[in-house]
Design a protein around this motif. Sequence first.
Motif, PDB file in Angstrom:
ATOM      1  N   LEU A 172     -12.106   7.424 -19.390  1.00 19.24           N
ATOM      2  CA  LEU A 172     -12.203   8.868 -19.182  1.00 19.24           C
ATOM      3  C   LEU A 172     -12.054   9.203 -17.695  1.00 19.24           C
ATOM      4  O   LEU A 172     -12.538   8.474 -16.829  1.00 19.24           O
ATOM      5  CB  LEU A 172     -13.541   9.392 -19.696  1.00 19.24           C
ATOM      6  CG  LEU A 172     -13.708   9.404 -21.219  1.00 19.24           C
ATOM      7  CD1 LEU A 172     -15.179   9.581 -21.605  1.00 19.24           C
ATOM      8  CD2 LEU A 172     -12.858  10.494 -21.866  1.00 19.24           C
ATOM      9  N   SER A 173     -11.413  10.319 -17.407  1.00 24.04           N
ATOM     10  CA  SER A 173     -11.215  10.736 -16.019  1.00 24.04           C
ATOM     11  C   SER A 173     -12.524  11.208 -15.401  1.00 24.04           C
ATOM     12  O   SER A 173     -13.437  11.655 -16.100  1.00 24.04           O
ATOM     13  CB  SER A 173     -10.180  11.866 -15.957  1.00 24.04           C
ATOM     14  OG  SER A 173     -10.684  13.029 -16.612  1.00 24.04           O
ATOM     15  N   GLU A 174     -12.601  11.108 -14.096  1.00 19.76           N
ATOM     16  CA  GLU A 174     -13.805  11.545 -13.383  1.00 19.76           C
ATOM     17  C   GLU A 174     -14.060  13.030 -13.580  1.00 19.76           C
ATOM     18  O   GLU A 174     -15.213  13.465 -13.683  1.00 19.76           O
ATOM     19  CB  GLU A 174     -13.673  11.218 -11.888  1.00 19.76           C
ATOM     20  CG  GLU A 174     -13.702   9.733 -11.567  1.00 19.76           C
ATOM     21  CD  GLU A 174     -15.007   9.071 -11.992  1.00 19.76           C
ATOM     22  OE1 GLU A 174     -16.066   9.742 -11.930  1.00 19.76           O
ATOM     23  OE2 GLU A 174     -14.967   7.897 -12.402  1.00 19.76           O
ATOM     24  N   CYS A 175     -12.982  13.820 -13.639  1.00 17.47           N
ATOM     25  CA  CYS A 175     -13.177  15.270 -13.782  1.00 17.47           C
ATOM     26  C   CYS A 175     -13.755  15.630 -15.147  1.00 17.47           C
ATOM     27  O   CYS A 175     -14.534  16.584 -15.261  1.00 17.47           O
ATOM     28  CB  CYS A 175     -11.880  16.012 -13.514  1.00 17.47           C
ATOM     29  SG  CYS A 175     -10.544  15.693 -14.682  1.00 17.47           S
ATOM     30  N   LEU A 176     -13.411  14.862 -16.172  1.00 20.95           N
ATOM     31  CA  LEU A 176     -13.996  15.128 -17.487  1.00 20.95           C
ATOM     32  C   LEU A 176     -15.421  14.589 -17.552  1.00 20.95           C
ATOM     33  O   LEU A 176     -16.322  15.254 -18.081  1.00 20.95           O
ATOM     34  CB  LEU A 176     -13.130  14.509 -18.589  1.00 20.95           C
ATOM     35  CG  LEU A 176     -13.596  14.754 -20.035  1.00 20.95           C
ATOM     36  CD1 LEU A 176     -13.770  16.246 -20.329  1.00 20.95           C
ATOM     37  CD2 LEU A 176     -12.598  14.151 -21.036  1.00 20.95           C
TER      38      LEU A 176
END
Length: 259
Positions: free
Chosen positions: A218-222
């Motif tokens: 998962l991306s850091e922004c999510l």
Amino acid sequence: MKYISSHSNPFFKELLKLTSSARQRRKTQQTLLEGAHLLQAYHASGNQQPRHLLVTEAAAQNREVAELLKKFPDVPLSQLDDSLFAELSELKTPSCILALIELPRITITSVQSSFCLLLEDIQDPGNLGSILRSAAAAGCDAVFLSKNCADAWSPKVLRAGMGGHFVLSIHESIDLRVMATTFQGEVFAAVVDAKSNLYDCDLRGDIAFAVGNEGAGLSECLLAVINRHIAIPMSGHSESLNVAAATAVCLFEAVRQRR
């Protein structure tokens, strides 16, 4: 029954585009199903009838296909030359029936969902299809895919999904950050090194699992907008599970708790 034997046939050309182009599938809101199993699953789910059925000469000797065709007496039927049929099929041994269908209408929105998946940048069609199959089996009502996920309605994903597509509301090109912050229930992010244990979580309410890309996760922004980060405890020597396997473990732990 019409017989199509030429590569220059306009209808065949349109079908060929559907097999290889996600853009064409989105534009026409159509896709191709291959094989009696997928067509049976489509029919059993209560979806509208196919737009067109396509068979090979061998279909006449296939009892399962012959019985299935009886369920669609008003659907246009064409026989394709075997070589043309093989071009539309990705199987080493093609089946003898294809169905041109409209993409099913979405019935469950983010507000209505009570058990769903948020999929971020799942690239492999086999993984995506397997995840959709598990989601359907677990009783999920909706799946939300980020823009960079594989096309949910490609032939490879449909084949791996084994009919799961037709009992799910599938939403593509979704901003998952917005989805995660507006979902009415609890969102759990599957993270390899999370401190919280999946099996210690209460999964009996309205929930969503967020699952990330095969390599990057998962991306850091999510992750920044999801409070609950969970890991699947493993006693073996592997650092992580395949994304489809990990998703199935999460889903069926929720199923176990919700019994």
